[in-house]
Design a protein around this motif. Structure first.
Motif, short mmCIF file in Angstrom:
data_model
loop_
_atom_site.label_atom_id
_atom_site.label_comp_id
_atom_site.label_asym_id
_atom_site.label_seq_id
_atom_site.Cartn_x
_atom_site.Cartn_y
_atom_site.Cartn_z
N LEU A 225 0.56 -1.39 0.26
CA LEU A 225 -0.09 -0.15 0.12
C LEU A 225 1.02 1.57 -0.31
CD1 LEU A 225 -2.94 -1.27 2.16
CD2 LEU A 225 -2.88 -0.93 -0.19
N VAL A 226 1.78 0.99 1.44
CA VAL A 226 2.83 2.19 1.04
C VAL A 226 3.77 2.68 -0.57
CG1 VAL A 226 4.71 3.26 1.34
CG2 VAL A 226 3.02 2.39 3.28
N ASP A 227 3.89 1.87 -1.40
CA ASP A 227 5.05 1.48 -2.51
C ASP A 227 3.76 2.20 -3.85
OD1 ASP A 227 6.61 1.26 -3.91
OD2 ASP A 227 5.30 -0.62 -5.27
N PHE A 228 2.41 1.31 -3.66
CA PHE A 228 1.20 2.31 -4.35
C PHE A 228 0.67 4.11 -3.88
CE2 PHE A 228 -3.14 3.04 -5.15
CZ PHE A 228 -3.51 2.27 -6.55
N GLY B 91 3.17 5.66 -2.83
CA GLY B 91 4.41 6.40 -2.87
C GLY B 91 4.18 6.80 -5.10
N ARG B 92 3.24 5.97 -5.48
CA ARG B 92 3.45 5.84 -6.35
C ARG B 92 3.28 7.43 -7.85
NH1 ARG B 92 2.54 0.70 -8.76
NH2 ARG B 92 2.44 0.20 -6.41
N GLY B 93 2.30 7.48 -6.32
CA GLY B 93 1.04 8.29 -7.09
C GLY B 93 -0.45 7.77 -7.70
N ASN B 94 -0.85 6.61 -7.48
CA ASN B 94 -2.17 5.89 -7.94
C ASN B 94 -2.55 6.32 -7.45
OD1 ASN B 94 0.00 4.92 -10.10
ND2 ASN B 94 0.66 2.91 -8.61
N ALA B 95 -2.66 6.64 -6.41
CA ALA B 95 -3.94 7.34 -5.43
C ALA B 95 -4.84 8.69 -6.28
CB ALA B 95 -3.81 7.92 -3.81
N THR B 96 -5.61 8.43 -7.04
CA THR B 96 -6.04 9.32 -8.18
C THR B 96 -7.45 10.42 -7.88
OG1 THR B 96 -7.82 8.19 -8.37
CG2 THR B 96 -6.19 7.72 -9.87
N THR B 97 -7.77 10.10 -6.38
CA THR B 97 -8.42 11.32 -5.84
C THR B 97 -8.16 11.54 -4.05
OG1 THR B 97 -10.52 9.55 -5.19
CG2 THR B 97 -9.91 10.72 -6.90
N TYR B 98 -8.92 12.67 -3.34
CA TYR B 98 -7.88 12.45 -2.40
C TYR B 98 -9.10 11.45 -1.47
CZ TYR B 98 -7.89 14.57 1.91
OH TYR B 98 -7.88 15.00 3.77
N ASP B 99 -10.18 11.06 -1.57
CA ASP B 99 -11.23 9.88 -1.19
C ASP B 99 -10.30 8.68 -1.13
OD1 ASP B 99 -13.30 11.82 0.08
OD2 ASP B 99 -14.20 11.06 -1.94
N ALA B 100 -9.89 8.17 -2.23
CA ALA B 100 -9.17 7.64 -2.46
C ALA B 100 -7.73 6.83 -1.75
CB ALA B 100 -8.34 6.86 -3.54
N TYR B 101 -7.41 8.52 -1.20
CA TYR B 101 -5.45 8.58 -0.80
C TYR B 101 -5.83 8.50 0.93
CZ TYR B 101 -1.92 11.66 1.90
OH TYR B 101 -1.16 11.45 2.82
N LYS B 102 -7.23 8.93 1.35
CA LYS B 102 -7.70 8.91 2.57
C LYS B 102 -7.80 7.10 2.89
CE LYS B 102 -10.71 11.53 2.87
NZ LYS B 102 -12.70 12.41 3.26
N GLU B 103 -8.02 6.78 1.66
CA GLU B 103 -8.68 5.26 2.30
C GLU B 103 -7.83 4.91 2.16
OE1 GLU B 103 -10.57 1.65 2.47
OE2 GLU B 103 -11.32 3.73 3.14
N LEU B 104 -7.09 5.15 1.83
CA LEU B 104 -5.08 3.82 1.44
C LEU B 104 -4.80 4.67 2.81
CD1 LEU B 104 -3.66 4.37 -1.91
CD2 LEU B 104 -4.48 2.52 -1.29
N CYS B 105 -4.63 5.62 3.47
CA CYS B 105 -4.22 5.96 4.81
C CYS B 105 -4.21 5.34 5.87
CB CYS B 105 -4.07 7.56 4.76
SG CYS B 105 -2.51 8.40 3.51
N GLY B 106 -6.11 5.26 5.80
CA GLY B 106 -6.41 4.76 6.57
C GLY B 106 -5.77 3.34 7.01
N GLN B 107 -6.37 2.44 5.32
CA GLN B 107 -5.81 0.84 5.90
C GLN B 107 -4.34 0.75 6.42
OE1 GLN B 107 -6.38 -1.25 1.92
NE2 GLN B 107 -7.94 0.42 1.55
N ILE B 108 -3.36 1.86 6.04
CA ILE B 108 -2.44 1.78 6.37
C ILE B 108 -1.59 1.80 7.66
CG2 ILE B 108 0.21 2.85 5.46
CD1 ILE B 108 -0.46 3.37 3.68
N ARG B 109 -2.95 3.31 8.27
CA ARG B 109 -3.18 3.02 9.94
C ARG B 109 -3.36 1.65 10.45
NH1 ARG B 109 -4.49 8.36 8.35
NH2 ARG B 109 -6.24 7.37 8.35
N GLY B 110 -4.51 1.74 9.96
CA GLY B 110 -5.04 0.36 9.96
C GLY B 110 -3.96 -1.11 10.49
N LEU B 111 -3.46 -0.80 9.63
CA LEU B 111 -2.38 -2.13 9.23
C LEU B 111 -1.43 -2.25 10.66
CD1 LEU B 111 -1.92 -2.87 5.71
CD2 LEU B 111 -2.96 -4.70 7.68
N GLN B 112 -0.83 -1.16 10.57
CA GLN B 112 0.29 -0.62 11.75
C GLN B 112 -0.14 -0.49 12.97
OE1 GLN B 112 1.56 3.83 9.80
NE2 GLN B 112 3.20 2.83 9.74
#
Length: 65
Positions: A20-23, A25-46
């Motif tokens: 997820l961090v790699d994804f 980092g490559r700028g693949n979150a095309t919207t702010y909502d997608a970015y927030k979702e990914l950040c939430g998943q990363i926080r949950g995994l941590q």
């Protein structure tokens, strides 16, 4: 609980977190909502990894007593 199970689970969570961090980092979150979702998943995994590490530490302390 078996330490090998916890180690395996921790490893799988780490693999997913790195993906997820790699994804992200490559700028693949095309919207702010997608970015927030990914950040939430990363926080949950941590958070899950932290809980597993704490459990392993407590198990070690109990076994050392």
């Amino acid at each position: 609980m078996d330490r090998q199970i916890l180690d395996h689970l921790h490893s799988k969570l780490e693999e997913r977190r790195v993906e997820l961090v790699d994804f992200l980092g490559r700028g693949n979150a095309t919207t702010y909502d997608a970015y927030k979702e990914l950040c939430g998943q990363i926080r949950g995994l941590q958070s899950a990894q932290t809980e597993i590490a704490d459990l392993v530490r407590r198990m070690k302390e109990i076994n050392d007593d």
